[in-house]
Design an enzyme around this catalytic site. Structure first.
Site, PDB file in Angstrom:
ATOM      1  N   ASP A 257      38.474 -72.122 -17.387  1.00  0.00           N
ATOM      2  CA  ASP A 257      37.230 -73.181 -17.473  1.00  0.00           C
ATOM      3  C   ASP A 257      37.809 -74.699 -18.824  1.00  0.00           C
ATOM      4  OD1 ASP A 257      36.202 -75.330 -15.870  1.00  0.00           O
ATOM      5  OD2 ASP A 257      34.289 -74.149 -15.670  1.00  0.00           O
TER       6      ASP A 257
HETATM    7  C1  BGC Z   1      34.310 -77.348 -14.032  1.00  0.00           C
HETATM    8  C2  BGC Z   1      35.643 -76.580 -13.326  1.00  0.00           C
HETATM    9  C3  BGC Z   1      36.507 -77.988 -12.993  1.00  0.00           C
HETATM   10  C4  BGC Z   1      36.790 -78.391 -14.307  1.00  0.00           C
HETATM   11  C5  BGC Z   1      37.720 -79.281 -14.539  1.00  0.00           C
HETATM   12  C6  BGC Z   1      34.646 -77.764 -15.439  1.00  0.00           C
HETATM   13  O1  BGC Z   1      33.413 -78.319 -16.223  1.00  0.00           O
HETATM   14  O2  BGC Z   1      33.319 -76.163 -14.933  1.00  0.00           O
HETATM   15  O3  BGC Z   1      35.084 -76.444 -11.894  1.00  0.00           O
HETATM   16  O4  BGC Z   1      37.400 -77.544 -12.854  1.00  0.00           O
HETATM   17  O5  BGC Z   1      35.849 -78.474 -15.407  1.00  0.00           O
HETATM   18  O6  BGC Z   1      37.554 -80.018 -14.008  1.00  0.00           O
END
Ligand code: BGC
Length: 721
Positions: A257
């Protein structure tokens, strides 16, 4: 692709033929490529080189790996090194209904159509990876991301994820299933250490990921922000190596993540492949950049570990034809077909919660004027709050749809309530403490509109500033004084209907007690308004059923009853164990407000003749369950039939009942069908911690068919040897 053609012309790669779909020749191509790469080239493939890209190796025809956020549709392009919009004019996409809407259809064919369409859009935007689906189990009604997730039930969750992943990947896009794993709250998500026992994680939290990998063949998985049993999920040997790779045979790559990586050596050794990031813009300083090169040089991490990570990425690239001789799917964007899928999902997702005195459907021939009340009548939900949204050309609001579908009806619009927050010293628009005090002026205007109209429809609920990533809600109550508004409108016009638009359970007790007609819709995509208006006026018979339990009081729901949400400051312990969602309510005999699996129709369905094909089964058998379902009303409809099993006498702790099968059938008015559903006996297994494996307890099981988890219409018993 162009780079690849160049590379193959230059003879840098073995020539590819169609025979190379064979695993062994895949490997040799990939090994050959890796053998030509420098350590630097390899390591730089393992970290972000932009907000949503990681590097390729141009001289070898390996493209940059391009990803985009997914669950609601392909996110708009942002700048390479910042979250600011890129300002393109060709990055519009279809806004697909959010997770709650998709899951409440319980329709696996629709899920597949949805994700095929989403994958086509991802390809049209030249993405290799779509960061979807988001499938963490809904543990608390307050979870900030519940609207993106599917359900509180592990069986429904795993059934939905398989067609989602397969459909998405049908067009040369890798699904990145997120967030692996046991990431069920936003509060302290970047640091909280989740403690949950082995049976709980195996039975409740992991099945969806296991199904995504083993049945859906997901090409990638996103490691979550939090820690599990002490170790961050991006460096969690048990989760990433032991379970994901060794037990489940996962062959693709693990992408972190954004900003979820905390180490170089541990992350490298314990299973992460690609580090993605958020705030840090100096890519050389990332854990998987220069520091990883140094770790290889000083012997902390062997180069073979790096080779394996590159291999995992190239394995996926070959599968999605980002390398190799076969052309990559081109995809399509914003097509009428995609908008139709968005509509079909939205239309099947609406849940009718109450319909006393046949308040619904509204009869358009008898209505000359309609009061349309509420911020949610005109609000768009594609792109608000923290986190991913969609830049879309089309988002039909309920107001737009009403005006378009019934041009001769006089619409008296009133805002009724508006967003108001208690304080905002956080300098942001989302996740703020909400104000519950009604706005008297707006209520008065709404009352006047209701008085001047034949019927009133209040579009209430929450929105994506209230329900948002990075923040859990603080309570169940509807924001902004909506109860008082609805009571005043109902007093002014007895023909008042309420439509709630939200993504998580709320306390609807006062509203349910006030009005006869109550519908629930979700953050429901580009055609949300068309769908809800068609349900309101009976063009569509509602057939959605709740994928979560609505509690009467927050304290009734398991994580809150056990005082273990959100935990902190360092640790959260999942005290309710396997009794998540309705399993808790049913086992503890607590009456929910609306049960899991609940939803009404404009017709009624009768269940009869429930039976199993045998009375006794072996562990390897499949139980064939049949029952008759009749549409006993005057309109066509669809019914979601649910099968729950129980084990009244058991040596282990058991939930009172567990969903083990479901099916959605379309029935014409008066029609009866014989429905057959299958339950493999192995679905009855529990996770035996001592034996480290699944075990089916012998003995007698009860099987019930139900229209919801609390509306059981028939019961049979069978035994397992
Ligand atoms: C989220 C993810 C997301 C990523 C990129 C993170 O804050 O938890 O679900 O894909 O950001 O935007």
């Amino acid at each position: 692709m162009r780079n690849f053609l160049l590379a193959s012309l230059m003879g840098l790669m073995l020539s590819c033929t169609s025979a190379q779909t064979d695993e062994n020749s895949d490997k040799s191509n990939i090994d050959e490529l890796i053998s030509q790469m420098t350590l630097e080239e390899k390591v730089h493939m393992l970290h972000g080189k932009g907000k949503f890209t990681s590097a390729g190796v141009a001289r070898l025809g390996i493209p940059h790996l391009k990803s985009a956020d997914g669950p609601l549709g392909v996110r708009e392009e942002i700048q390479n090194d910042s979250w600011a919009p890129a300002g393109w004019d060709n990055d519009f996409a279809t806004f697909f209904p959010a997770g709650g809407g998709l899951s409440s259809t319980w329709n696996l064919d629709l899920v597949r159509r949805y994700s095929i369409a989403m994958g086509e859009e991802a390809r049209a935007r030249e993405k290799h990876v779509l960061l979807a689906p988001a499938v963490n189990l809904i543990r608390s009604p307050l979870g900030g991301r519940n609207f993106e997730y599917f359900t509180e039930d592990p069986f429904l969750n795993k059934k939905l994820v398989v067609p989602f992943v397969q459909g998405l990947q049908a067009n040369d896009v890798a699904s990145c299933v997120k967030h692996y794993a046991i990431n069920n709250q936003e509060t302290l998500r970047g640091s909280i250490d989740v403690q949950a026992d082995e049976r709980t994680i195996r039975e409740m939290y992991l099945p969806v990921f296991e199904a995504a990998v083993k049945e859906g063949n997901a090409y990638s998985v996103m490691s979550a922000y939090n820690r599990f049993r002490g170790a961050y999920l991006s460096e969690n040997d048990y989760m990433l190596n032991t379970i994901l790779r060794d037990e489940w045979g996962f062959k693709g790559f693990v992408m972190s993540d954004w900003g979820a990586v905390h180490s170089t050596k541990e992350s490298a050794l314990y299973g992460l492949d690609i580090e993605m990031g958020t705030e840090i813009d100096n890519y050389d300083d990332w854990f998987f950049s220069e520091a990883l090169i140094a770790a290889v040089r000083n012997g902390e991490v062997s180069e073979s570990v790096i080779d394996q990570k590159v291999k995992n990425i190239l394995y996926v690239m070959e599968k999605i034809h980002a390398i190799g001789s076969e052309p990559q799917a081109k995809g399509t964007l914003n097509t009428p077909e995609h908008l139709q899928v968005a509509y079909d999902v939205a239309a099947e997702s609406v849940v009718m919660l109450k319909n006393d005195n046949n308040a619904l459907p509204l009869k358009s021939s008898k209505i000359r004027s309609i009061a349309v009340i509420g911020d949610n009548a005109k609000r768009k939900h594609a792109n608000q709050g923290f986190g991913a949204g969609v830049k879309t050309r089309t988002e039909v609001t309920p107001y737009d749809a009403l005006v378009a579908h019934y041009p001769d009806m006089k619409v008296n619009y009133a805002l009724g309530y508006k967003e108001q927050y208690l304080k905002n010293d956080l300098n942001r628009s989302w996740g703020l403490p909400v104000d519950y005090v009604p706005n008297e002026q707006l209520v008065a205007e709404a009352v006047a509109a209701a008085k001047a109209s034949d019927v009133a429809v209040v579009f209430a609920g929450s929105n994506r500033l209230v329900e948002t990533e990075a923040e859990d809600r603080k309570g169940l109550r509807l924001p902004f004084g909506q109860e008082a508004l609805i009571k005043a409108v109902k007093a002014a016009n007895p023909n008042t209907i309420v439509v709630i638009i939200a993504g998580s359970p709320h306390d609807l007790s006062e509203i349910d007690a006030t009005v006869d007609g109550l519908l629930w819709s979700w953050f429901n995509g580009s055609r949300a308004g068309d769908a809800i208006v068609d349900v309101l006026f009976g063009e569509v018979n509602p057939s959605g059923k709740l994928p979560v339990t609505f509690p009467k009081r927050l304290e009734d729901s398991p994580a809150h009853a056990t005082n273990s949400f959100p935990g902190g400051p360092d640790v959260v312990t999942y005290e309710e164990g396997i009794l998540v969602g309705y399993r808790w309510f049913d086992t503890q005999n607590i009456e929910p407000f609306y049960p899991f699996g609940y939803g009404l129709s404009y017709t009624s369905f009768e269940y009869s003749d429930l039976s199993t094909d045998k009375s006794s089964y072996n562990a390897g058998d499949v139980i064939k369950v049949s029952l008759k379902v009749k549409n006993a009303g005057a309109v066509d409809g669809k019914e979601i039939i649910q099968l729950y099993t129980s084990k009244p006498e058991s040596d282990i702790q058991r939930a009172a009942r567990e969903l083990k099968g479901f099916g959605k059938v379309a029935l014409k008015a008066g029609e009866e069908k014989l429905v057959t559903l299958e339950i493999p006996v192995k679905e009855l297994a529990y996770y035996d911690v001592e034996a480290k494996g699944w075990s089916v307890e012998p003995g007698t099981y009860d099987l019930a068919s139900g229209a919801s988890s609390r509306d059981l219409r028939g019961k049979v018993s069978f035994s397992v040897k």
